[in-house]
Design a protein around this motif. Sequence first.
Motif, PDB file in Angstrom:
ATOM      1  N   GLU A  98     100.555  97.740  24.759  1.00  0.00           N
ATOM      2  CA  GLU A  98     100.675  97.741  23.297  1.00  0.00           C
ATOM      3  C   GLU A  98      99.815  98.821  22.670  1.00  0.00           C
ATOM      4  N   VAL A  99      98.574  98.935  23.173  1.00  0.00           N
ATOM      5  CA  VAL A  99      97.686  99.952  22.616  1.00  0.00           C
ATOM      6  C   VAL A  99      98.239 101.348  22.942  1.00  0.00           C
ATOM      7  N   VAL A 101     101.400 102.189  23.311  1.00  0.00           N
ATOM      8  CA  VAL A 101     102.531 102.459  22.409  1.00  0.00           C
ATOM      9  C   VAL A 101     101.997 102.867  21.034  1.00  0.00           C
ATOM     10  N   ALA A 102     100.906 102.205  20.596  1.00  0.00           N
ATOM     11  CA  ALA A 102     100.325 102.565  19.293  1.00  0.00           C
ATOM     12  C   ALA A 102      99.852 104.022  19.316  1.00  0.00           C
ATOM     13  N   PHE A 103      99.189 104.430  20.412  1.00  0.00           N
ATOM     14  CA  PHE A 103      98.698 105.807  20.498  1.00  0.00           C
ATOM     15  C   PHE A 103      99.851 106.801  20.566  1.00  0.00           C
ATOM     16  N   VAL A 104     100.920 106.456  21.321  1.00  0.00           N
ATOM     17  CA  VAL A 104     102.078 107.347  21.396  1.00  0.00           C
ATOM     18  C   VAL A 104     102.703 107.486  20.016  1.00  0.00           C
ATOM     19  N   THR A 105     102.756 106.373  19.267  1.00  0.00           N
ATOM     20  CA  THR A 105     103.315 106.435  17.916  1.00  0.00           C
ATOM     21  C   THR A 105     102.485 107.378  17.052  1.00  0.00           C
ATOM     22  N   VAL A 106     101.146 107.270  17.169  1.00  0.00           N
ATOM     23  CA  VAL A 106     100.280 108.192  16.415  1.00  0.00           C
ATOM     24  C   VAL A 106     100.598 109.631  16.833  1.00  0.00           C
ATOM     25  N   GLY A 107     100.755 109.853  18.144  1.00  0.00           N
ATOM     26  CA  GLY A 107     101.066 111.198  18.644  1.00  0.00           C
ATOM     27  C   GLY A 107     102.406 111.695  18.120  1.00  0.00           C
ATOM     28  N   LEU A 108     103.397 110.809  18.111  1.00  0.00           N
ATOM     29  CA  LEU A 108     104.742 111.208  17.668  1.00  0.00           C
ATOM     30  C   LEU A 108     104.784 111.448  16.162  1.00  0.00           C
ATOM     31  N   VAL A 109     103.899 110.775  15.405  1.00  0.00           N
ATOM     32  CA  VAL A 109     103.897 110.970  13.954  1.00  0.00           C
ATOM     33  C   VAL A 109     103.082 112.212  13.589  1.00  0.00           C
ATOM     34  N   THR A 110     101.920 112.375  14.234  1.00  0.00           N
ATOM     35  CA  THR A 110     101.092 113.530  13.882  1.00  0.00           C
ATOM     36  C   THR A 110     101.721 114.838  14.365  1.00  0.00           C
ATOM     37  N   GLY A 111     102.511 114.786  15.439  1.00  0.00           N
ATOM     38  CA  GLY A 111     103.166 115.986  15.963  1.00  0.00           C
ATOM     39  C   GLY A 111     104.017 116.683  14.909  1.00  0.00           C
ATOM     40  N   PHE A 133     109.307 111.189  23.683  1.00  0.00           N
ATOM     41  CA  PHE A 133     110.117 110.195  22.980  1.00  0.00           C
ATOM     42  C   PHE A 133     110.673 109.157  23.958  1.00  0.00           C
ATOM     43  N   VAL A 134     111.150 109.636  25.131  1.00  0.00           N
ATOM     44  CA  VAL A 134     111.669 108.703  26.140  1.00  0.00           C
ATOM     45  C   VAL A 134     110.538 107.784  26.623  1.00  0.00           C
ATOM     46  N   LEU A 135     109.340 108.345  26.764  1.00  0.00           N
ATOM     47  CA  LEU A 135     108.170 107.552  27.169  1.00  0.00           C
ATOM     48  C   LEU A 135     107.932 106.409  26.178  1.00  0.00           C
ATOM     49  N   TRP A 136     108.014 106.736  24.897  1.00  0.00           N
ATOM     50  CA  TRP A 136     107.827 105.720  23.851  1.00  0.00           C
ATOM     51  C   TRP A 136     108.884 104.620  23.997  1.00  0.00           C
ATOM     52  N   VAL A 137     110.157 105.026  24.179  1.00  0.00           N
ATOM     53  CA  VAL A 137     111.244 104.048  24.304  1.00  0.00           C
ATOM     54  C   VAL A 137     111.018 103.154  25.529  1.00  0.00           C
ATOM     55  N   LEU A 138     110.581 103.758  26.651  1.00  0.00           N
ATOM     56  CA  LEU A 138     110.369 102.997  27.889  1.00  0.00           C
ATOM     57  C   LEU A 138     109.360 101.870  27.668  1.00  0.00           C
ATOM     58  N   TYR A 139     108.228 102.198  27.001  1.00  0.00           N
ATOM     59  CA  TYR A 139     107.202 101.161  26.858  1.00  0.00           C
ATOM     60  C   TYR A 139     107.517 100.187  25.734  1.00  0.00           C
ATOM     61  N   LEU A 217      90.418  97.785  21.133  1.00  0.00           N
ATOM     62  CA  LEU A 217      91.713  97.160  20.881  1.00  0.00           C
ATOM     63  C   LEU A 217      92.211  96.407  22.108  1.00  0.00           C
ATOM     64  N   VAL A 218      92.059  97.029  23.280  1.00  0.00           N
ATOM     65  CA  VAL A 218      92.548  96.369  24.492  1.00  0.00           C
ATOM     66  C   VAL A 218      91.800  95.063  24.708  1.00  0.00           C
ATOM     67  N   ARG A 219      90.485  95.070  24.464  1.00  0.00           N
ATOM     68  CA  ARG A 219      89.711  93.838  24.678  1.00  0.00           C
ATOM     69  C   ARG A 219      90.126  92.745  23.705  1.00  0.00           C
ATOM     70  N   GLN A 220      90.330  93.154  22.449  1.00  0.00           N
ATOM     71  CA  GLN A 220      90.725  92.175  21.436  1.00  0.00           C
ATOM     72  C   GLN A 220      92.103  91.577  21.783  1.00  0.00           C
ATOM     73  N   ARG A 221      93.019  92.472  22.179  1.00  0.00           N
ATOM     74  CA  ARG A 221      94.388  92.062  22.492  1.00  0.00           C
ATOM     75  C   ARG A 221      94.404  91.157  23.735  1.00  0.00           C
ATOM     76  N   TYR A 222      93.505  91.461  24.671  1.00  0.00           N
ATOM     77  CA  TYR A 222      93.386  90.684  25.902  1.00  0.00           C
ATOM     78  C   TYR A 222      93.010  89.237  25.581  1.00  0.00           C
ATOM     79  N   ARG A 223      92.088  89.064  24.638  1.00  0.00           N
ATOM     80  CA  ARG A 223      91.687  87.701  24.245  1.00  0.00           C
ATOM     81  C   ARG A 223      92.870  86.954  23.660  1.00  0.00           C
ATOM     82  N   VAL A 224      93.627  87.658  22.807  1.00  0.00           N
ATOM     83  CA  VAL A 224      94.787  87.022  22.182  1.00  0.00           C
ATOM     84  C   VAL A 224      95.799  86.617  23.245  1.00  0.00           C
ATOM     85  N   GLU A 225      96.008  87.517  24.225  1.00  0.00           N
ATOM     86  CA  GLU A 225      97.005  87.241  25.260  1.00  0.00           C
ATOM     87  C   GLU A 225      96.586  86.045  26.118  1.00  0.00           C
TER      88      GLU A 225
END
Lengths: 248, 224
Positions: A98-99, A101-111, A133-139, A217-225
């Motif tokens: 999830e984190v 995908v969030a970073f890839v989204t930032v990369g795809l938007v800032t690009g 873009f394919v990487l984003w779709v895959l994850y 973020l990963v640690r926070q998300r891990y607790r939620v999971e």
Amino acid sequence: MATLSASASAQAGTPGHPHSAQLTETLLVALLLAVAGYCALFVAPTEATMGLIQRIFYFHVPSWWSAFVAFAIVLVSNLAYLRSRNPKWDWLGVSAAEVGVAFVTVGLVTGPIWAHPVWGIWWTWDARLTSAFVLWVLYVSYLLLRNLIEEPERRAVISAVFGIFAAVDIPLVYFSIWFFRTQHPQPVIGDGGSLDPTMGKVLLLCWAAMLGILVLLVRQRYRVEALRWDVDRLRLDAARNGNESGAR
Amino acid sequence: MAFARPTAILLGKELQTEFRTRELLTTTVVFVLMVLVLFSFTFDPTSVESRRFAPGLLWLTLLFAGSLMLHPSFTREQTNDTLAALRLAPIDPTAILAAKILANGCFLLVAEALLLPIFAALYNLHVGRVLGRFCVVLILGTLALATIGTVFSAISSQARMRELLLPLLLLPVLTPALIASTEATAGLFDDTPYLSPQWVGLLVAFDAIFLTVTWLFGEYLLEE
């Protein structure tokens, strides 16, 4: 046993417990981010041809690097889960995905924000952009798949296998699109060879800040999971018990 | 031998089940024909231009057909819980997957053999002079589609919204195979036909890599 440890690890983040360590970490990352942002905007020299817009480079490139770190964590977690069947690896895998995908989204938007003033277009079907873009779709489909499987253990096994297929696919996607698009001009993105030393240092500082966010973020998300795993288990048990008493 | 014999027996079972009704084959052939005719409304299919689009159309259509036709591969085992019976058999679970991959590959190849003359006639392509080389590309591309499609059908059959999920998982992972098959086919329909070693190489690599990954991790999908 897994559920017990899950609850224990999940407890750490709940209110009422001392979580000063967590607060300190968050403050440290926030401070690092502020310093990195200041350096990117004021300390790094202005690029000769592109001007101020080039400063987006200090957010764009570290986002991509951090995304690759996150996806490497996903692959390792997937393999480790299939080997050990310890649910903790599954939690780590989904958190990192999830984190990532969030970073890839930032990369795809800032690009495109960077590309439009510099290249004159928002997007080009260049090898790197298309495979990103394919990487984003895959994850994203990895995360969707997880949402569509109810039983926690099956979800973990199946998404781990899909994650491995996706990870193996990434180099193939890159090479195929690279072969396919070689006739097109290759935009130079972050050419390391001619980078000013100050720019290089600021870039690394920004990356460190991004990695700080990644860890938080990963640690926070891990607790939620971990909590979600418990809830899913309880819900399934309740459904089974309900069916049994209904049958009687 | 311990792997080949169960695979062969299971392959026989898959083929028998399908050829009793020929449901999958007929629906796939009709679906592909319909899509090819629908494509003809988007541009003039008789022009020289169509030769440029034809390889891409052919592979995209096959890919869409595959994402629909491979879906029942595992779901039809679920109706009577026959997959559980297969899992109880004292055989390597990978043999179940291997038989299904081979069977799906066979179905796709039969459908392609039926469709190819029609496709060549509709889009005015000279298939005859490159038939041998075209078969190589078809087989390699179909193997890629059958391998990933069968594995992902095992994945999607265990989730909700499985009909939607399979194409969603399948299409991005098959991107490299789609590009390689389309480009290799385009080379064959060029004015001076040639078989691009680069694209055939990529297809071979794709097949080899994913068959290996399936062999290593496929059995996890058949657990329980």
